[in-house]
Design a protein around this motif. Structure first.
Motif, mmCIF file in Angstrom:
data_model
loop_
_atom_site.group_PDB
_atom_site.id
_atom_site.type_symbol
_atom_site.label_atom_id
_atom_site.label_comp_id
_atom_site.label_asym_id
_atom_site.label_seq_id
_atom_site.Cartn_x
_atom_site.Cartn_y
_atom_site.Cartn_z
ATOM 1 N N TYR A 79 -7.164 7.549 -2.789
ATOM 2 C CA TYR A 79 -6.781 6.514 -1.831
ATOM 3 C C TYR A 79 -8.041 5.887 -1.239
ATOM 4 O O TYR A 79 -9.011 6.593 -0.921
ATOM 5 C CB TYR A 79 -5.906 7.097 -0.726
ATOM 6 N N ASP B 80 -4.163 -2.398 -5.372
ATOM 7 C CA ASP B 80 -4.770 -1.085 -5.651
ATOM 8 C C ASP B 80 -6.139 -1.242 -6.297
ATOM 9 O O ASP B 80 -7.114 -0.572 -5.905
ATOM 10 C CB ASP B 80 -3.866 -0.269 -6.578
ATOM 11 N N GLN C 41 -9.784 -0.054 -4.899
ATOM 12 C CA GLN C 41 -10.598 0.878 -5.678
ATOM 13 C C GLN C 41 -11.966 0.291 -5.976
ATOM 14 O O GLN C 41 -12.979 0.994 -5.980
ATOM 15 C CB GLN C 41 -9.884 1.222 -6.985
ATOM 16 N N ARG D 165 0.801 -1.231 0.000
ATOM 17 C CA ARG D 165 0.000 0.000 0.000
ATOM 18 C C ARG D 165 0.828 1.273 0.000
ATOM 19 O O ARG D 165 0.268 2.371 0.022
ATOM 20 C CB ARG D 165 -0.917 0.033 1.230
#
Length: 382
Positions: free
Chosen positions: A183, A165, A169, A14
């Motif tokens: 984020y 990621d 998302q 992350r």
């Protein structure tokens, strides 16, 4: 501690270096930027969307291994590089956030003492230790750690980062946006367990891992409940490892990673083919020498070998050597231990053939490199 090694060696996926020496990422439902001086860890916490209207939502201060600096309050103070000499924070959150960082980096563990112990027991480790100092084990959220490592099967770090990621998302709650980058928090077990998740993640390039992610989340909720993963912190290492291995997509290596990096099992030594090669190459480990693939038996034997060598924090020592073997960090070895002049001259001849020109300085002990190729630039230091 060294942020560049600890945050980029494949423990967590992350964090990104968003400016030189500044690392931005998500931890504990917050977006942080971290940087450090010799003895101080500085941090800045950004306001989330849901509390962005709160006065003083952004905080910045430092967390040291021995103490935390006194803080001053400045309403809505922006974070500026030149303010690193003071600690700026909002009163209600500062102690909580400093404690979160202490816990995340396990600052109560005296890493310097461990390095000395490992170096005394292991000559090879001692050679590596001077270069790769400050590699700490993160204490991650068990849900994030487990489902991130399910994505690691037959994968490499940069691709895993992209998958994590996309997972966040797609299924996580938005936190904030910085410099055109959004984020997100890590998805909850309930979000991961939804029946639509497998198809959704396959569309995002997760392949067979999509099914493992959805089924593991569903099995945890249906069979064990929300608190089960965190509860594994309180059971012995073999029990925690075996419990994790009942989940779809979780083999011995992934289970050991989760035990080491989120479940307070510092003796866990994750073994993959990479670590197996380290054992054979650097420790002349010869047990089952004819074995061509990693079995559970071999995994345990290699783990026991390193536990006997390094002691109760064997998993931490293993991570130093794993970090030292990553391609992205090989330049550290070359800078600290330059090659002898003869070797460099031999390489010089090879470089000439590749349209690279080298120039010796006065005493011929340093080499300066000028490249005619925009794609390659070589620097050799004394």
């Amino acid at each position: 501690m060294r942020l560049d090694l600890t945050l980029a060696c494949g423990q967590s996926f992350r964090w990104r270096e968003t400016a030189e020496g500044h690392w931005t990422g998500v931890m504990g439902g917050r977006v942080w930027t971290l940087t450090q001086t010799d003895d101080t860890l500085w941090f800045h916490v950004y306001a989330n969307h849901q509390d962005g209207q709160k006065e003083g939502g952004d905080t910045k201060r430092r967390a040291g291994e021995k103490n935390v600096a006194e803080s001053k309050r400045r309403k809505g103070a922006p974070w500026k590089e030149e303010e690193d000499s003071r600690a700026v924070t909002s009163e209600q959150n500062s102690d909580v956030e400093a404690e979160m960082l202490r816990d995340y980096f396990q600052l109560h563990v005296k890493l310097g003492d461990l390095y000395k112990e490992w170096g005394s027991a292991d000559g090879h480790f001692k050679q590596i230790a001077d270069i790769f100092t400050g590699v700490r084990m993160l204490r991650q959220d068990p849900t994030e750690c487990l489902f991130s490592f399910i994505c690691t099967s037959n994968n490499h770090i940069s691709r895993i980062q992209g998958m994590v990621d996309r997972l966040c998302q797609s299924l996580g709650e938005p936190l904030c946006q910085l410099d055109q980058t959004s984020y997100y928090n890590f998805p909850t077990l309930s979000a991961l367990a939804d029946i639509s998740v497998e198809a959704r993640l396959r569309d995002l390039g997760f392949g067979y891992r999509a099914r493992f992610l959805q089924q593991s989340a569903k099995q945890i909720l249906d069979t064990h409940g929300l608190q089960w993963l965190e509860g594994l912190r309180r059971v012995p290492y073999p029990e925690a490892r075996d419990a994790l291995r009942t989940l779809p997509g979780v083999g011995t290596k992934v289970a050991d990673c989760v035990c080491l990096m989120s479940l307070d099992k510092p003796e866990a030594v994750p073994v993959d083919t990479h670590v197996w090669q380290i054992a054979k190459r650097d420790y002349k480990y010869a047990a089952n020498n004819g074995q061509k693939s990693l079995t559970d038996k071999l995994h345990k034997e290699i783990g026991d070998f390193f536990r006997k060598l390094w002691g109760p924090y064997a998993g931490w020592a293993h991570s130093v050597l794993f970090c030292a073997d990553l391609k992205k960090f090989q330049s550290l070895k070359e800078t600290t231990h330059p090659k002898p002049l003869k070797t460099r001259k031999e390489e010089d001849e090879k470089c000439k053939k590749s349209n690279l020109k080298r120039e010796f300085d006065g005493d011929k002990t340093n080499l300066k490199t000028k490249s005619k190729c925009r794609k390659a630039q070589v620097s050799v230091q004394k």
